[in-house]
Design a protein around this motif. Structure first.
Motif, PDB file in Angstrom:
ATOM      1  N   SER A  31     -44.781  14.197  61.429  1.00 29.62           N
ATOM      2  CA  SER A  31     -44.715  15.193  60.361  1.00 29.62           C
ATOM      3  C   SER A  31     -43.324  15.814  60.351  1.00 29.62           C
ATOM      4  CB  SER A  31     -45.771  16.281  60.583  1.00 29.62           C
ATOM      5  OG  SER A  31     -45.471  17.019  61.753  1.00 29.62           O
ATOM      6  N   GLU A  32     -43.053  16.597  59.326  1.00 30.09           N
ATOM      7  CA  GLU A  32     -41.743  17.255  59.252  1.00 30.09           C
ATOM      8  C   GLU A  32     -41.552  18.211  60.425  1.00 30.09           C
ATOM      9  OE1 GLU A  32     -39.126  20.013  56.151  1.00 30.09           O
ATOM     10  OE2 GLU A  32     -40.933  18.977  55.465  1.00 30.09           O
ATOM     11  N   ALA A  33     -42.638  18.948  60.773  1.00 28.47           N
ATOM     12  CA  ALA A  33     -42.541  19.889  61.892  1.00 28.47           C
ATOM     13  C   ALA A  33     -42.322  19.150  63.205  1.00 28.47           C
ATOM     14  CB  ALA A  33     -43.817  20.734  61.973  1.00 28.47           C
ATOM     15  N   GLU A  34     -43.054  18.052  63.435  1.00 29.40           N
ATOM     16  CA  GLU A  34     -42.882  17.281  64.669  1.00 29.40           C
ATOM     17  C   GLU A  34     -41.474  16.699  64.749  1.00 29.40           C
ATOM     18  OE1 GLU A  34     -47.260  15.472  65.776  1.00 29.40           O
ATOM     19  OE2 GLU A  34     -46.186  14.612  64.074  1.00 29.40           O
ATOM     20  N   SER A  35     -40.948  16.251  63.619  1.00 26.42           N
ATOM     21  CA  SER A  35     -39.594  15.692  63.599  1.00 26.42           C
ATOM     22  C   SER A  35     -38.566  16.727  64.018  1.00 26.42           C
ATOM     23  CB  SER A  35     -39.268  15.154  62.196  1.00 26.42           C
ATOM     24  OG  SER A  35     -40.186  14.174  61.801  1.00 26.42           O
ATOM     25  N   LYS A  36     -38.746  17.963  63.529  1.00 23.87           N
ATOM     26  CA  LYS A  36     -37.808  19.032  63.888  1.00 23.87           C
ATOM     27  C   LYS A  36     -37.928  19.395  65.364  1.00 23.87           C
ATOM     28  CE  LYS A  36     -37.481  21.171  59.304  1.00 23.87           C
ATOM     29  NZ  LYS A  36     -37.769  22.391  58.496  1.00 23.87           N
ATOM     30  N   VAL A  37     -39.163  19.456  65.863  1.00 27.36           N
ATOM     31  CA  VAL A  37     -39.366  19.771  67.281  1.00 27.36           C
ATOM     32  C   VAL A  37     -38.732  18.703  68.159  1.00 27.36           C
ATOM     33  CG1 VAL A  37     -41.118  19.951  69.095  1.00 27.36           C
ATOM     34  CG2 VAL A  37     -41.444  21.155  66.935  1.00 27.36           C
ATOM     35  N   LEU A  38     -38.939  17.425  67.803  1.00 26.54           N
ATOM     36  CA  LEU A  38     -38.370  16.341  68.591  1.00 26.54           C
ATOM     37  C   LEU A  38     -36.849  16.360  68.526  1.00 26.54           C
ATOM     38  CD1 LEU A  38     -38.853  13.881  70.337  1.00 26.54           C
ATOM     39  CD2 LEU A  38     -39.105  12.506  68.262  1.00 26.54           C
ATOM     40  N   SER A  39     -36.297  16.621  67.350  1.00 27.45           N
ATOM     41  CA  SER A  39     -34.837  16.706  67.212  1.00 27.45           C
ATOM     42  C   SER A  39     -34.273  17.813  68.094  1.00 27.45           C
ATOM     43  CB  SER A  39     -34.472  16.963  65.745  1.00 27.45           C
ATOM     44  OG  SER A  39     -33.081  17.128  65.592  1.00 27.45           O
ATOM     45  N   GLU A  44     -31.520  19.791  73.005  1.00 25.87           N
ATOM     46  CA  GLU A  44     -31.531  20.692  74.160  1.00 25.87           C
ATOM     47  C   GLU A  44     -31.234  19.939  75.449  1.00 25.87           C
ATOM     48  OE1 GLU A  44     -35.105  22.929  74.370  1.00 25.87           O
ATOM     49  OE2 GLU A  44     -34.786  23.938  72.456  1.00 25.87           O
ATOM     50  N   GLN A  45     -31.717  18.676  75.561  1.00 19.28           N
ATOM     51  CA  GLN A  45     -31.512  17.934  76.801  1.00 19.28           C
ATOM     52  C   GLN A  45     -30.190  17.194  76.834  1.00 19.28           C
ATOM     53  OE1 GLN A  45     -34.872  15.712  78.393  1.00 19.28           O
ATOM     54  NE2 GLN A  45     -33.505  14.057  79.015  1.00 19.28           N
ATOM     55  N   THR A  46     -29.767  16.649  75.684  1.00 18.48           N
ATOM     56  CA  THR A  46     -28.585  15.788  75.693  1.00 18.48           C
ATOM     57  C   THR A  46     -27.330  16.457  75.156  1.00 18.48           C
ATOM     58  OG1 THR A  46     -28.990  14.896  73.466  1.00 18.48           O
ATOM     59  CG2 THR A  46     -30.098  13.801  75.312  1.00 18.48           C
ATOM     60  N   GLY A  47     -27.485  17.484  74.277  1.00 12.12           N
ATOM     61  CA  GLY A  47     -26.334  18.077  73.614  1.00 12.12           C
ATOM     62  C   GLY A  47     -25.891  17.289  72.401  1.00 12.12           C
ATOM     63  N   LEU A  48     -26.653  16.256  72.031  1.00 14.12           N
ATOM     64  CA  LEU A  48     -26.319  15.371  70.916  1.00 14.12           C
ATOM     65  C   LEU A  48     -27.406  15.454  69.848  1.00 14.12           C
ATOM     66  CD1 LEU A  48     -25.227  12.430  73.199  1.00 14.12           C
ATOM     67  CD2 LEU A  48     -23.675  13.865  71.860  1.00 14.12           C
ATOM     68  N   VAL A  49     -27.042  15.159  68.625  1.00 14.12           N
ATOM     69  CA  VAL A  49     -27.929  15.398  67.492  1.00 14.12           C
ATOM     70  C   VAL A  49     -28.476  14.104  66.922  1.00 14.12           C
ATOM     71  CG1 VAL A  49     -28.096  16.348  65.155  1.00 14.12           C
ATOM     72  CG2 VAL A  49     -26.747  17.534  66.887  1.00 14.12           C
ATOM     73  N   VAL A  50     -29.802  14.055  66.748  1.00 11.56           N
ATOM     74  CA  VAL A  50     -30.460  13.052  65.921  1.00 11.56           C
ATOM     75  C   VAL A  50     -31.293  13.837  64.925  1.00 11.56           C
ATOM     76  CG1 VAL A  50     -32.005  11.070  65.816  1.00 11.56           C
ATOM     77  CG2 VAL A  50     -30.558  11.394  67.817  1.00 11.56           C
ATOM     78  N   GLY A  51     -31.007  13.712  63.646  1.00 13.08           N
ATOM     79  CA  GLY A  51     -31.643  14.541  62.628  1.00 13.08           C
ATOM     80  C   GLY A  51     -33.140  14.315  62.521  1.00 13.08           C
ATOM     81  N   GLY A  52     -33.853  15.381  62.149  1.00 16.01           N
ATOM     82  CA  GLY A  52     -35.295  15.286  61.993  1.00 16.01           C
ATOM     83  C   GLY A  52     -35.713  14.280  60.935  1.00 16.01           C
ATOM     84  N   LYS A  53     -34.967  14.203  59.845  1.00 19.47           N
ATOM     85  CA  LYS A  53     -35.305  13.257  58.771  1.00 19.47           C
ATOM     86  C   LYS A  53     -35.187  11.820  59.268  1.00 19.47           C
ATOM     87  CE  LYS A  53     -34.281  12.139  53.940  1.00 19.47           C
ATOM     88  NZ  LYS A  53     -33.448  12.455  52.767  1.00 19.47           N
TER      89      LYS A  53
END
Length: 403
Positions: A31-39, A44-53
């Motif tokens: 879901s959109e919310a799960e995607s944001k939480v996972l992103s 938080e762990q890596t310092g790198l970004v993978v977008g929720g979309k």
């Protein structure tokens, strides 16, 4: 992904990422919310970004959903996911490009996956199990012994396990960024020059009342050096302790923020120790107050509401020494049980002063993040003062329904 080896490794990697970041297997598209939480968990762990979309699209692809389309994540994205799974050190894009531009974690994960996939266990004819017939008394005693051993193991395990994930206590023995990250904190809207001064006093986190706010306004900058921690409990008590914080200019304040999202917009509750000298043109002495503000509109289209305005001290003269003495030790607390919130405060010359209730009420808010902030809002003149934070904690409470 045209390469079958890459595709198989990516599918395995993505499923592991969901399992670790969300705590459950990937059985339906995110879901959109799960995607944001996972992103947020990846960042938080890596310092790198993978977008929720992107994560949502990957889940559609991995599950072969009818809505899914061919995905070809970059090697950098694959490396970020592999860093998340393999426990790589915290980094950022600049550091990775400089030191690990060859993306070693993705290729290591892909090699491990290929090795696991090619390993074929030897076939053997199963040997029928040997049946051992126990005397009747032993057949009765053995299950009892097993149950006792399991019970003893659970009791001992509880003694050895750390506090529940919903709890944390932060005494700020170290304000170094790596140390804070290791304890679950992230810093949003980093102002490097001022953050370098956060360890000015050992044993404390020193924030500064920089210009900014979390309410949407075209001319207002976001809150700088916002210190954020994930909330993993449905019912909890959040607490912050200050030392010698004496706000002395309009809208200077510091306190706690609760939010349903990591951007701290939309549904938000804020409680703070603040200064006020604005009375709509009326002549009144300045005041030190406890202020509570909420915004329970998900879209953030409504103005915030002040639900608490408790005057602690009235200033008869600037820098009142008596008031300063009574602000030597101050603290704020928020208790949440279901939709019911209580807001408490204490201030005095001694640490032993008890909490008093400032307000209580029901709010349609399920916080997922708590933050420590200091600000001077959108004041026309800049008066930056230090805020020494001694302690922050979040303690899991039993909910009304017994959870």
């Amino acid at each position: 992904m045209p390469n079958e080896r890459n595709e198989a490794a990516f599918i395995s990697l993505f499923k592991e990422t969901c399992r670790r970041g969300l705590g459950h297997s990937l059985t339906t598209p995110l879901s959109e919310a799960e995607s944001k939480v996972l992103s947020a968990a990846i960042f938080e762990q890596t310092g790198l970004v993978v977008g929720g979309k992107s994560l949502k699209n990957y889940s559609l692809y991995v599950l072969k959903s009818a809505e899914g389309k061919q995905e070809n994540p970059s090697v950098a994205t694959l490396d970020t996911l592999a860093r998340f799974i393999l426990g790589a050190p915290y980094s950022d894009e600049a550091q990775r490009k400089s030191n690990e531009g060859h993306y070693p974690y993705w290729f290591r994960y892909r090699s491990q996956h290929a090795a696991d996939a090619s390993a074929t266990p030897e076939l053997s004819v199963p040997t029928p199990p040997t049946v051992v017939r126990l005397p009747a008394l032993k057949r009765f005693i053995l299950p009892v012994v097993v149950v006792l051993l399991i019970g003893l193991g659970l009791w001992w395990g509880r003694r050895l396990l750390p506090a529940a994930p919903g709890d944390f206590a932060e005494p700020f023995t170290s304000a170094a960024p790596d140390s804070l990250r290791a304890r679950g904190w992230t810093v949003q809207h980093l102002d490097t020059a001022w953050w370098r001064k956060s360890a000015a006093r050992p044993g404390y986190l020193t924030l500064y009342t920089l210009p900014g706010d979390n309410w949407p306004a075209a001319a207002t900058a976001p809150l700088k050096n916002l210190l954020v921690h994930r909330v993993a409990a449905g019912c909890f008590s959040a607490e912050i302790h200050f030392r010698n914080f004496f706000p002395a200019h309009n809208w200077q304040q510091a306190g706690l923020l609760l939010s349903e999202n990591e951007t701290f917009t939309g549904k938000v509750i804020r409680v703070s120790l603040a200064y006020n000298n604005y009375f709509g043109g009326y002549a009144r002495p300045p005041e030190i107050l406890i202020q509570g503000i909420s915004s329970t509109e998900a879209a953030g289209g409504s103005k915030p509401e002040e639900f608490a305005h408790i005057t602690l001290f009235t200033l008869r003269q600037p820098g009142d020494s008596l008031v300063a003495s009574n602000l030597r030790q101050s603290a704020l607390k928020i208790e949440k049980r279901g939709r019911h919130f209580r807001f408490l405060y204490t201030a005095g010359a001694l640490e032993s002063f008890a909490f008093k209730e400032a307000a209580r009420g029901d709010f349609a808010l399920e916080p997922r993040y708590v933050a420590v902030f200091a600000t001077q809002g959108a004041a026309p003149s800049s008066h930056i003062s230090p805020v020494q934070v001694d302690f922050v904690s979040l303690t899991k409470l039993p909910c009304e329904d017994g959870e």
